[in-house]
Design a protein around this motif. Structure first.
Motif, PDB file in Angstrom:
ATOM      1  N   SER A 497       0.802  -1.091   0.121  1.00 48.26           N
ATOM      2  CA  SER A 497      -0.073   0.071  -0.002  1.00 48.26           C
ATOM      3  C   SER A 497       0.922   1.323   0.067  1.00 48.26           C
ATOM      4  O   SER A 497       2.238   1.132   0.170  1.00 48.26           O
ATOM      5  CB  SER A 497      -1.042   0.161   1.174  1.00 48.26           C
ATOM      6  OG  SER A 497      -1.692  -1.368   1.250  1.00 48.26           O
ATOM      7  N   THR A 498       0.180   2.394  -0.114  1.00 50.86           N
ATOM      8  CA  THR A 498       1.045   3.514  -0.291  1.00 50.86           C
ATOM      9  C   THR A 498       1.876   3.659   1.182  1.00 50.86           C
ATOM     10  O   THR A 498       3.147   4.286   0.902  1.00 50.86           O
ATOM     11  CB  THR A 498       0.179   4.789  -0.346  1.00 50.86           C
ATOM     12  OG1 THR A 498      -0.782   5.004   0.290  1.00 50.86           O
ATOM     13  CG2 THR A 498      -0.304   5.004  -2.028  1.00 50.86           C
ATOM     14  N   PRO A 554      -1.903  -1.568  -5.843  1.00 45.04           N
ATOM     15  CA  PRO A 554      -3.310  -1.230  -5.508  1.00 45.04           C
ATOM     16  C   PRO A 554      -3.969  -2.078  -4.447  1.00 45.04           C
ATOM     17  O   PRO A 554      -3.733  -3.313  -4.755  1.00 45.04           O
ATOM     18  CB  PRO A 554      -4.236  -1.155  -6.694  1.00 45.04           C
ATOM     19  CG  PRO A 554      -3.044  -1.040  -7.927  1.00 45.04           C
ATOM     20  CD  PRO A 554      -1.436  -1.824  -7.200  1.00 45.04           C
ATOM     21  N   ASP A 555      -4.720  -1.453  -3.608  1.00 43.01           N
ATOM     22  CA  ASP A 555      -5.338  -2.419  -2.307  1.00 43.01           C
ATOM     23  C   ASP A 555      -6.822  -1.685  -2.196  1.00 43.01           C
ATOM     24  O   ASP A 555      -7.057  -0.489  -2.131  1.00 43.01           O
ATOM     25  CB  ASP A 555      -4.410  -1.940  -1.170  1.00 43.01           C
ATOM     26  CG  ASP A 555      -4.850  -2.759  -0.166  1.00 43.01           C
ATOM     27  OD1 ASP A 555      -5.997  -2.389   0.513  1.00 43.01           O
ATOM     28  OD2 ASP A 555      -4.043  -3.690   0.192  1.00 43.01           O
ATOM     29  N   GLU A 558      -6.972   0.745   0.670  1.00 42.76           N
ATOM     30  CA  GLU A 558      -6.164   2.013   0.465  1.00 42.76           C
ATOM     31  C   GLU A 558      -6.830   3.422   0.725  1.00 42.76           C
ATOM     32  O   GLU A 558      -6.293   4.303   1.525  1.00 42.76           O
ATOM     33  CB  GLU A 558      -5.427   2.115  -1.073  1.00 42.76           C
ATOM     34  CG  GLU A 558      -4.717   3.408  -1.203  1.00 42.76           C
ATOM     35  CD  GLU A 558      -3.417   3.363  -0.235  1.00 42.76           C
ATOM     36  OE1 GLU A 558      -3.287   4.084   0.523  1.00 42.76           O
ATOM     37  OE2 GLU A 558      -2.575   2.372  -0.497  1.00 42.76           O
ATOM     38  N   SER A 559      -8.222   3.767   0.169  1.00 45.17           N
ATOM     39  CA  SER A 559      -8.912   4.967   0.420  1.00 45.17           C
ATOM     40  C   SER A 559      -9.430   5.057   1.889  1.00 45.17           C
ATOM     41  O   SER A 559     -10.103   6.285   1.907  1.00 45.17           O
ATOM     42  CB  SER A 559      -9.422   5.099  -0.771  1.00 45.17           C
ATOM     43  OG  SER A 559      -8.700   5.094  -2.010  1.00 45.17           O
ATOM     44  N   GLU A 608      -5.735  -2.804 -11.958  1.00 46.38           N
ATOM     45  CA  GLU A 608      -6.838  -1.502 -12.220  1.00 46.38           C
ATOM     46  C   GLU A 608      -8.090  -1.779 -11.760  1.00 46.38           C
ATOM     47  O   GLU A 608      -8.770  -0.681 -11.324  1.00 46.38           O
ATOM     48  CB  GLU A 608      -6.784  -1.586 -13.853  1.00 46.38           C
ATOM     49  CG  GLU A 608      -7.559  -0.484 -14.449  1.00 46.38           C
ATOM     50  CD  GLU A 608      -7.591  -0.284 -15.966  1.00 46.38           C
ATOM     51  OE1 GLU A 608      -8.509   0.336 -16.332  1.00 46.38           O
ATOM     52  OE2 GLU A 608      -6.723  -1.249 -16.549  1.00 46.38           O
ATOM     53  N   LYS A 611      -8.003  -1.167  -7.931  1.00 38.41           N
ATOM     54  CA  LYS A 611      -7.744   0.285  -7.741  1.00 38.41           C
ATOM     55  C   LYS A 611      -9.558   0.934  -7.857  1.00 38.41           C
ATOM     56  O   LYS A 611      -9.546   1.690  -7.109  1.00 38.41           O
ATOM     57  CB  LYS A 611      -7.035   0.972  -8.565  1.00 38.41           C
ATOM     58  CG  LYS A 611      -6.962   2.562  -8.308  1.00 38.41           C
ATOM     59  CD  LYS A 611      -5.730   3.012  -9.436  1.00 38.41           C
ATOM     60  CE  LYS A 611      -5.349   4.582  -8.876  1.00 38.41           C
ATOM     61  NZ  LYS A 611      -4.414   5.102  -9.996  1.00 38.41           N
ATOM     62  N   LYS A 612      -9.983   0.733  -8.753  1.00 40.35           N
ATOM     63  CA  LYS A 612     -11.530   0.994  -8.980  1.00 40.35           C
ATOM     64  C   LYS A 612     -12.443   0.702  -7.763  1.00 40.35           C
ATOM     65  O   LYS A 612     -13.321   1.557  -7.269  1.00 40.35           O
ATOM     66  CB  LYS A 612     -12.095   0.629 -10.479  1.00 40.35           C
ATOM     67  CG  LYS A 612     -11.309   1.284 -11.592  1.00 40.35           C
ATOM     68  CD  LYS A 612     -12.152   0.969 -12.613  1.00 40.35           C
ATOM     69  CE  LYS A 612     -11.399   1.551 -13.855  1.00 40.35           C
ATOM     70  NZ  LYS A 612     -11.902   1.102 -15.203  1.00 40.35           N
ATOM     71  N   SER A 614     -11.355   0.191  -4.862  1.00 34.08           N
ATOM     72  CA  SER A 614     -10.656   1.094  -3.746  1.00 34.08           C
ATOM     73  C   SER A 614     -11.510   2.452  -3.779  1.00 34.08           C
ATOM     74  O   SER A 614     -12.003   2.641  -2.695  1.00 34.08           O
ATOM     75  CB  SER A 614      -9.294   1.211  -3.811  1.00 34.08           C
ATOM     76  OG  SER A 614      -9.057   2.030  -2.593  1.00 34.08           O
ATOM     77  N   GLU A 615     -11.724   2.849  -4.859  1.00 37.34           N
ATOM     78  CA  GLU A 615     -12.214   4.285  -5.013  1.00 37.34           C
ATOM     79  C   GLU A 615     -13.662   4.278  -4.779  1.00 37.34           C
ATOM     80  O   GLU A 615     -14.272   5.158  -4.168  1.00 37.34           O
ATOM     81  CB  GLU A 615     -11.726   4.700  -6.422  1.00 37.34           C
ATOM     82  CG  GLU A 615     -10.174   5.013  -6.889  1.00 37.34           C
ATOM     83  CD  GLU A 615     -10.034   5.266  -8.213  1.00 37.34           C
ATOM     84  OE1 GLU A 615     -10.970   5.076  -9.045  1.00 37.34           O
ATOM     85  OE2 GLU A 615      -8.924   5.641  -8.530  1.00 37.34           O
TER      86      GLU A 615
END
Length: 711
Positions: A497-498, A554-555, A558-559, A608, A611-612, A614-615
């Motif tokens: 993760s970041t 991407p996780d 994450e967000s 990809e 990531k979507k 997570s968003e």
């Protein structure tokens, strides 16, 4: 400076001294309030003297406590008290620091509680009236879930409207459950013949039972003084930092129940928060952990055993909820979880004792083309401090490294994902297995004195090959120390993760008062106090910022706002002078390795889509709840589809080539304990399909090819 060993003694002296000084008060009706004031002053003195960075007791602090207690502790939904009640209490807003210093009598807390008790009766009457009539779910309206920044209701009408929506939402969720059951039911099932009106009535009856239990808590002693005063003291402790907390004493029965139920039969630590049963952490190796669907911050809304009907936990006290979740070993328990996104999911598992073997360090070999990459899994930095011969992760890691080296590994992965930390002594030892010698972390106390902690005296370099460390947003404390040291020495690459969680502080639990001979507990409870701060050897702190990954994967989490930086009053990031250390002797050409990894990740459709997802989760974290049935149903179906898709995304279609170490084959394939054998084989199968481990093994492969001695 006071010795850490002397902190408990100081606590006893301060608290006991204050209470003894008030012994002349006698046994009148104000005696309990007087003792609470003395305890308040004692805790205040202790936090001020020994906390790492104590806040000044001034008007600003007073106002913060005032707002935190009323809006986050006493009435977190801001649905009971009215603004006129807050206005009446406003005269205390700037005097709580004076109460904390003992300069004026304790007045705010008892008056706030009395106001709440009066309003809760009104809320009960409103609820009974609402549930006496049918609801319709056709209007396009929503219920705001996040009321942190909301005001208290301006008047009775505004409060009544808020309660109408809250109760309507509860009925809607029960109605949707019954509706879903009817949709799935067979033709001969009685529910198949029930009309919408009958389902709605049944849903209201369920909510009525729940709310009766909720209000009963405030009328039968559940709202008693010790628990509520503890709540107030924690509103004060919260202002210091998220990890400072007051823990009240319990009577013998409550104490025994609390201790025995702390880690329950599904392997999760729970707490009651805002009237809900919240998961604090999941025990590695336990039933909940094995499902891979249960996470910290999930809310348990319902529970049942076997095929019995689900029991709604709304309004339950923690102790009563735990009694329902626990049960006979080997029996099935079903829990309904509400995620932070509002997604509702049902998870089933078997109750069992937590097996330490399943939480221990272990390793396998990943065969990547012509290279052998050792995979070392470290779920936590465990240590048995009571038994010198007990389990120690440093000892176990040494064994695992030697086993992997015996099979000729070319590189290694250390997996610290979801690792919450643990023994600092052991993590220092383990870092010494990867680095010749030198400091691994710096510790600073409130006096500003710093100390370099070096790698363990008993450890020696065991592995000098290419190394990658896997982390995520739940890697915390000691795991962050490990990742930071590897990164600062340029010993290896950090992947995940970041950033990690960002906990760079040290706590100590301090008993307040002498030990009660009946309960074995401190007479006046305990205070968990932040006393020191960790710093990397490069001088920067892990606090708040965590350890940033060199290569970001991407996780889905994450967000979400679950890191230290998202906690109110978290101590700030800062830096001190760096320690003296020498970088690692091998150059792995990290720029080239990172560039290749980033290119693969950007071209990977699974990452990809993750990531979507997570968003999507971040966008819906505080989403208002629909009170329109069709919209509510559509969101539930959409969210389950998205989450189910993500569950398959993180699994490789073609599993990796993973081999069990020769010495471990009996444990995996010839184990006399069939349940353990099944566990290890399931763990192995999941590992083979892990998309994150697969990409990390590719990174290590590139490190192997790029390795060159420093010139």
């Amino acid at each position: 400076m006071i010795s850490r060993k002397l902190l408990p003694v100081a606590a006893v002296v301060i608290i006991a001294g204050l209470l003894v000084s008030g012994s002349c008060k006698g046994n009148n009706e104000n005696d309990s309030l007087y003792k609470q004031q003395q305890l308040l002053v004692g805790v205040g003195i202790f936090m001020q003297r020994y906390h790492y960075a104590p806040k000044a007791y001034d008007d600003k602090f007073s106002e913060a406590v005032f707002n935190a207690y009323l809006g986050k502790r006493l009435d977190p939904e801001k649905a009971i008290l009215l603004q006129k009640d807050i206005d009446t209490l406003n005269k205390y807003k700037l005097t709580l620091d004076d109460e904390l210093r003992g300069e004026i009598p304790l007045s705010f807390y008892p008056n706030a509680v009395n106001s709440f008790k009066q309003r809760i009766k009104e809320a009960q009457n409103i609820t009974n009236k609402l549930l006496a009539k049918p609801f319709t779910f056709t209007a396009n309206e929503v219920l705001e879930n996040n009321r942190d920044s909301a005001n208290f209701p301006a008047n009775e009408a505004e409060r009544d409207e808020l309660w109408r929506k809250r109760i309507k939402y509860q009925v809607l969720t029960k109605y949707y459950d019954l509706y879903s059951q009817r949709e799935k039911a067979k033709a001969d099932d009685p529910i198949k013949k029930k009309t919408d009106a009958q389902l709605e009535k049944e849903a209201r009856e369920k909510v009525k039972s729940i709310m009766d239990r909720y209000f009963k808590r405030y009328n039968t002693g559940a709202f008693e003084q010790t628990k509520q005063f503890s709540n107030y003291l924690n509103a004060i402790a919260d202002q210091q930092d998220p990890h400072t907390a007051y823990m009240a004493p319990f009577d013998k029965a409550d104490f025994d129940a609390q201790m025995s139920n702390k880690i329950i039969g599904i392997g999760a630590q729970l707490r009651e928060e805002n009237g809900e049963i919240k998961i604090v952490s999941v025990v590695v190796g336990g039933p909940a952990w094995k499902t891979k669907k249960v996470h910290a911050n999930d809310i348990i809304t319902k529970v049942s055993t076997g095929n019995a009907p689900l029991t709604d936990l709304a309004g339950y006290e923690l102790e009563d909820a735990i009694k329902l979740i626990r049960g006979v070993k080997g029996t099935k328990v079903n829990i309904v979880l509400k995620k932070t996104t509002g997604v509702v999911d049902t998870v089933s598992m078997l109750r069992e004792e937590i097996n330490i073997d399943e939480a221990a360090a272990r390793s396998v070999i990943i065969n990547n083309q012509d290279k052998k990459i050792g995979y070392l899994y470290l779920p936590e930095f465990y240590a048995d401090f009571q038994d010198p011969k007990g389990s120690r992760i440093a000892r176990d890691v040494k064994t695992e490294i030697e086993k992997m080296k015996a099979e000729g590994i070319d590189g290694m992965i250390v997996d610290l994902r979801f690792n919450p930390g643990g023994s600092l002594y052991d993590v220092n030892q383990i870092i010494g297995y990867f680095i010749n010698s030198g400091p691994v972390v710096q510790v600073k106390n409130r006096q500003g004195r710093t100390q370099d902690l070096k790698n363990g005296r008993d450890s020696k370099l065991l592995y000098d090959g290419p190394l990658a460390v896997m982390i995520n947003e739940m890697s915390a404390s000691a795991s962050e120390i490990f990742a930071a040291a590897i990164q600062d020495y340029k010993r290896g690459i950090v992947v995940g993760s970041t950033s990690t969680y960002g906990k760079g502080t040290v706590q100590r639990a301090i008993p307040l008062g002498d030990e009660d001979p009946k309960t074995g507990q401190p007479e006046f409870g305990s205070l968990k106090l932040t006393i020191e701060k960790f710093y990397r050897i490069n001088g920067t702190s892990n606090q708040k910022n965590g350890v940033a990954s060199d290569v970001v994967l991407p996780d889905i989490f994450e967000s979400l706002k679950i890191r230290e930086k998202d906690q109110p009053n978290a101590l700030n990031w800062d830096k001190i002078a760096p320690a003296t250390f020498s970088p690692w002797k091998i150059d792995y050409n990290f720029p080239a390795v990172k560039a290749a990894a980033i290119q693969r990740i950007n071209n990977n459709k699974a990452f990809e889509l993750i990531k979507k997802t997570s968003e999507w989760m971040a966008a819906n974290q505080d989403r208002p709840s629909d009170l329109n049935f069709e919209k509510y149903k559509a969101y539930q179906l959409e969210s389950k589809k998205i989450m189910n898709t993500d569950d398959t995304l993180s699994k490789l279609k073609v599993p990796m080539n993973v081999a069990v170490l020769q010495v471990d084959r009996p444990k995996f394939y010839e184990n006399k304990d069939k349940s353990k054998q099944d566990f290890y084989q399931k763990w192995l199968e999941d590992l083979k399909k892990d998309i994150y481990i697969d990409e990390t093994s590719r990174i290590v492969y590139d490190m192997i090819r790029n390795a060159r001695p420093l010139q």
